[in-house]
Design a protein around this motif. Structure first.
Motif, PDB file in Angstrom:
ATOM      1  N   GLN A 118      26.294  24.113  38.853  1.00  0.00           N
ATOM      2  CA  GLN A 118      26.976  24.848  39.806  1.00  0.00           C
ATOM      3  C   GLN A 118      27.880  24.300  41.005  1.00  0.00           C
ATOM      4  N   TYR A 119      26.950  22.321  41.099  1.00  0.00           N
ATOM      5  CA  TYR A 119      28.138  22.401  41.371  1.00  0.00           C
ATOM      6  C   TYR A 119      29.225  21.403  41.649  1.00  0.00           C
ATOM      7  N   ASP A 120      30.149  21.012  40.649  1.00  0.00           N
ATOM      8  CA  ASP A 120      30.716  20.627  40.044  1.00  0.00           C
ATOM      9  C   ASP A 120      31.880  21.164  40.762  1.00  0.00           C
ATOM     10  N   PRO A 121      32.617  20.496  41.316  1.00  0.00           N
ATOM     11  CA  PRO A 121      33.755  21.289  41.649  1.00  0.00           C
ATOM     12  C   PRO A 121      35.061  21.437  41.266  1.00  0.00           C
ATOM     13  N   ALA A 122      34.874  21.848  39.658  1.00  0.00           N
ATOM     14  CA  ALA A 122      35.886  22.611  38.975  1.00  0.00           C
ATOM     15  C   ALA A 122      35.073  24.140  39.622  1.00  0.00           C
ATOM     16  N   VAL A 123      33.586  24.543  38.864  1.00  0.00           N
ATOM     17  CA  VAL A 123      32.542  25.486  38.912  1.00  0.00           C
ATOM     18  C   VAL A 123      33.431  26.135  40.419  1.00  0.00           C
ATOM     19  N   LEU A 124      33.013  25.339  41.138  1.00  0.00           N
ATOM     20  CA  LEU A 124      33.181  26.040  42.963  1.00  0.00           C
ATOM     21  C   LEU A 124      34.734  26.261  42.752  1.00  0.00           C
ATOM     22  N   ARG A 125      35.310  25.851  42.061  1.00  0.00           N
ATOM     23  CA  ARG A 125      36.961  26.362  42.589  1.00  0.00           C
ATOM     24  C   ARG A 125      37.473  27.807  41.659  1.00  0.00           C
ATOM     25  N   ALA A 126      36.669  27.575  40.074  1.00  0.00           N
ATOM     26  CA  ALA A 126      36.606  28.732  39.681  1.00  0.00           C
ATOM     27  C   ALA A 126      35.738  30.647  40.033  1.00  0.00           C
ATOM     28  N   GLU A 127      35.158  30.448  41.428  1.00  0.00           N
ATOM     29  CA  GLU A 127      34.582  30.912  41.557  1.00  0.00           C
ATOM     30  C   GLU A 127      35.839  31.787  42.445  1.00  0.00           C
ATOM     31  N   GLN A 128      36.186  30.536  43.460  1.00  0.00           N
ATOM     32  CA  GLN A 128      37.414  30.457  44.371  1.00  0.00           C
ATOM     33  C   GLN A 128      38.149  31.628  43.523  1.00  0.00           C
ATOM     34  N   GLU A 129      38.915  31.016  42.576  1.00  0.00           N
ATOM     35  CA  GLU A 129      39.931  31.720  41.679  1.00  0.00           C
ATOM     36  C   GLU A 129      39.005  33.718  41.601  1.00  0.00           C
ATOM     37  N   LEU A 130      38.368  33.045  41.182  1.00  0.00           N
ATOM     38  CA  LEU A 130      37.145  35.303  41.169  1.00  0.00           C
ATOM     39  C   LEU A 130      37.127  35.646  41.596  1.00  0.00           C
ATOM     40  N   ALA A 131      36.637  34.872  42.746  1.00  0.00           N
ATOM     41  CA  ALA A 131      36.869  35.995  43.688  1.00  0.00           C
ATOM     42  C   ALA A 131      37.675  36.626  44.706  1.00  0.00           C
ATOM     43  N   ALA A 132      38.981  36.030  44.148  1.00  0.00           N
ATOM     44  CA  ALA A 132      40.840  36.501  44.718  1.00  0.00           C
ATOM     45  C   ALA A 132      40.745  37.094  44.139  1.00  0.00           C
ATOM     46  N   LEU A 133      40.515  37.956  42.881  1.00  0.00           N
ATOM     47  CA  LEU A 133      40.808  38.424  41.547  1.00  0.00           C
ATOM     48  C   LEU A 133      40.042  39.736  42.342  1.00  0.00           C
ATOM     49  N   GLY A 134      38.684  39.916  42.750  1.00  0.00           N
ATOM     50  CA  GLY A 134      38.506  41.114  43.311  1.00  0.00           C
ATOM     51  C   GLY A 134      36.852  40.658  43.025  1.00  0.00           C
ATOM     52  N   GLY A 135      36.289  39.642  42.736  1.00  0.00           N
ATOM     53  CA  GLY A 135      35.183  38.996  42.112  1.00  0.00           C
ATOM     54  C   GLY A 135      34.395  39.992  40.493  1.00  0.00           C
ATOM     55  N   PRO A 136      32.672  39.632  40.231  1.00  0.00           N
ATOM     56  CA  PRO A 136      32.841  39.914  39.117  1.00  0.00           C
ATOM     57  C   PRO A 136      33.131  41.135  38.024  1.00  0.00           C
ATOM     58  N   GLY A 137      33.675  41.953  38.914  1.00  0.00           N
ATOM     59  CA  GLY A 137      34.108  43.361  38.326  1.00  0.00           C
ATOM     60  C   GLY A 137      35.209  43.358  37.792  1.00  0.00           C
ATOM     61  N   ALA A 138      36.187  42.491  38.180  1.00  0.00           N
ATOM     62  CA  ALA A 138      37.654  41.796  37.364  1.00  0.00           C
ATOM     63  C   ALA A 138      37.732  41.070  35.705  1.00  0.00           C
ATOM     64  N   ILE A 139      36.166  40.733  35.468  1.00  0.00           N
ATOM     65  CA  ILE A 139      35.492  40.024  34.244  1.00  0.00           C
ATOM     66  C   ILE A 139      35.459  41.189  33.262  1.00  0.00           C
ATOM     67  N   ARG A 140      36.316  41.035  31.875  1.00  0.00           N
ATOM     68  CA  ARG A 140      36.713  41.444  30.865  1.00  0.00           C
ATOM     69  C   ARG A 140      35.224  41.260  30.357  1.00  0.00           C
ATOM     70  N   THR A 141      35.341  39.509  29.827  1.00  0.00           N
ATOM     71  CA  THR A 141      34.129  38.761  29.028  1.00  0.00           C
ATOM     72  C   THR A 141      34.591  37.211  29.331  1.00  0.00           C
ATOM     73  N   VAL A 142      32.761  36.992  29.401  1.00  0.00           N
ATOM     74  CA  VAL A 142      32.845  35.307  29.521  1.00  0.00           C
ATOM     75  C   VAL A 142      31.978  35.246  27.998  1.00  0.00           C
ATOM     76  N   GLU A 143      33.159  33.895  28.018  1.00  0.00           N
ATOM     77  CA  GLU A 143      32.637  33.099  26.112  1.00  0.00           C
ATOM     78  C   GLU A 143      32.341  31.955  26.230  1.00  0.00           C
ATOM     79  N   VAL A 144      31.052  31.468  26.275  1.00  0.00           N
ATOM     80  CA  VAL A 144      30.424  30.074  25.611  1.00  0.00           C
ATOM     81  C   VAL A 144      30.178  29.957  24.959  1.00  0.00           C
ATOM     82  N   THR A 145      30.903  27.923  24.212  1.00  0.00           N
ATOM     83  CA  THR A 145      30.820  27.853  23.283  1.00  0.00           C
ATOM     84  C   THR A 145      29.999  26.099  24.024  1.00  0.00           C
ATOM     85  N   VAL A 146      29.110  25.647  23.026  1.00  0.00           N
ATOM     86  CA  VAL A 146      28.646  24.877  23.035  1.00  0.00           C
ATOM     87  C   VAL A 146      28.718  23.977  22.157  1.00  0.00           C
ATOM     88  N   LEU A 147      28.638  22.678  22.188  1.00  0.00           N
ATOM     89  CA  LEU A 147      28.965  21.646  21.118  1.00  0.00           C
ATOM     90  C   LEU A 147      28.077  20.664  21.278  1.00  0.00           C
TER      91      LEU A 147
END
Length: 357
Positions: A118-147
């Motif tokens: 949550q404190y990763d600078p890339a995550v904080l930047r992604a939060e800013q970008e998402l807010a500029a898009l209008g927030g969570p309502g703009a999301i179509r899908t979140v896809e996570v893959t962990v290897l």
């Protein structure tokens, strides 16, 4: 700020010892505690700490510090309860606990739950970008893959000291009793294993969902396959709009840990690629895909664990709220229980305890 460390195992040796050594401008470690005398001595020697304990109660009674950092494996519920009751601020590594009851038993106090992503600078930047898009309502899908390769391969570089002077059987029995409280005494090994991975690893992705969209509104599908910890697939509805999927794969000999979190919306994507959490200052890459197939890559070597420690310092000394406190830690426990319950129902397996539908 004077700190006491509880737990001197892998994450302490590989991450916290080097970070606290280089942030002596903010922190002084004055006590360490572990059930293993070997590990307490190793960490004490590396940090120059003379006060070394095998008992949490003895350490809390002696005092001489401002805050406690909980780094031991397994549930932290009872240890956090004791530290808060003694009046200390607490930074607790995930998971906060294995049961809702442990969280309910916590007294009021200053508690921060550590989800360093949550404190990763890339995550904080992604939060800013998402807010500029209008927030969570703009999301179509979140896809996570962990290897996820073996822990041994991820930590081979760290030259870790091993605890060979502790009988782990009572610890495992106590943890199994807590899992039975969460899932019911009759919960089979497959359900217990799924719950363990959900709270031990997938919880990082649940914490990111909480930041980006809120905890899942629904757990629609859960599947597992493969040997050992195997592969896990979880999907469902997000709180405001869209859906999510998490695919977690334990691959013993995979070349390197890799975690990808992709947020897709009508106008593009935000894709985060995380390296192994044990590699300090290895950058997370954020790729921003926008109109006209424009791609922007953001990389920052600021260490997320270090930023989290600085945030804890600000929490204790300035009252700045942490990104995750008791309520967020409880949310992830509840979500992990919903995952276990859905899997049990889909596979006609027994489920009871706190997770009972």
């Amino acid at each position: 700020m004077k700190l006491a460390l509880v737990g001197c195992g892998a994450v302490t040796q590989a991450v916290y010892v080097p970070l606290l050594s280089r942030r002596r401008d903010l922190f002084e470690v004055t006590a360490v505690c572990d059930l293993s005398r070997t590990l307490a001595d190793v960490v004490g020697d590396r940090l120059g700490v003379a006060r070394r304990y095998l008992s949490l109660g003895d350490m809390l009674a002696d005092g001489g510090f401002d805050a406690v950092v909980m780094l031991a494996s397994g549930s932290h519920g009872e240890a956090v309860r004791q530290a808060l009751a003694a009046g200390y601020a607490v930074l607790c590594e995930k998971p906060l606990a294995l049961t809702r009851a442990e969280v309910a038993a916590l007294p009021e106090g200053r508690l921060m739950v550590g989800y360093m992503k949550q404190y990763d600078p890339a995550v904080l930047r992604a939060e800013q970008e998402l807010a500029a898009l209008g927030g969570p309502g703009a999301i179509r899908t979140v896809e996570v893959t962990v290897l996820h390769p073996s822990g041994e391969s991820q930590l081979a570089f760290a030259n870790l000291a091993q605890a060979r002077d502790v009988d782990v059987a009572p610890l495992r029995a106590a943890e199994d009793a807590l899992v039975s409280q969460a899932l019911g005494a009759s919960a089979p090994p497959a359900v217990r294993a799924l719950y363990g991975v959900s709270l031990g690893s997938i919880c990082h992705d649940l914490s990111l969902l909480r930041r980006f969209t809120g905890s899942p509104a629904d757990i629609g599908h859960v599947a597992t396959w493969g040997p050992g910890p195997g592969s896990i697939e979880i999907s469902g509805a997000l709180t405001i709009s869209g859906r999510f999927s998490i695919r977690w794969h334990y691959l013993e000999d995979y070349p390197a840990y890799r975690e990808t979190v992709a947020i897709h919306h009508d106008k593009g994507s935000l894709e985060l690629v995380f390296p192994s959490p044990y590699l300090l200052n290895a950058p997370t890459t954020l790729t921003i895909v926008s109109g006209g197939e424009s791609r922007t890559e953001v990389r920052d070597v600021t260490e997320a664990f270090e930023t989290q420690l600085v945030a804890f310092h600000a929490f204790v000394n300035e009252g700045k709220p942490p990104l995750t406190g008791k309520d967020g830690g409880l949310e992830d426990i509840v979500t992990a229980q919903r995952i276990a319950a859905r899997y049990a129902v889909l596979n006609d397996l027994p489920i009871a305890g706190e997770a009972a539908p």
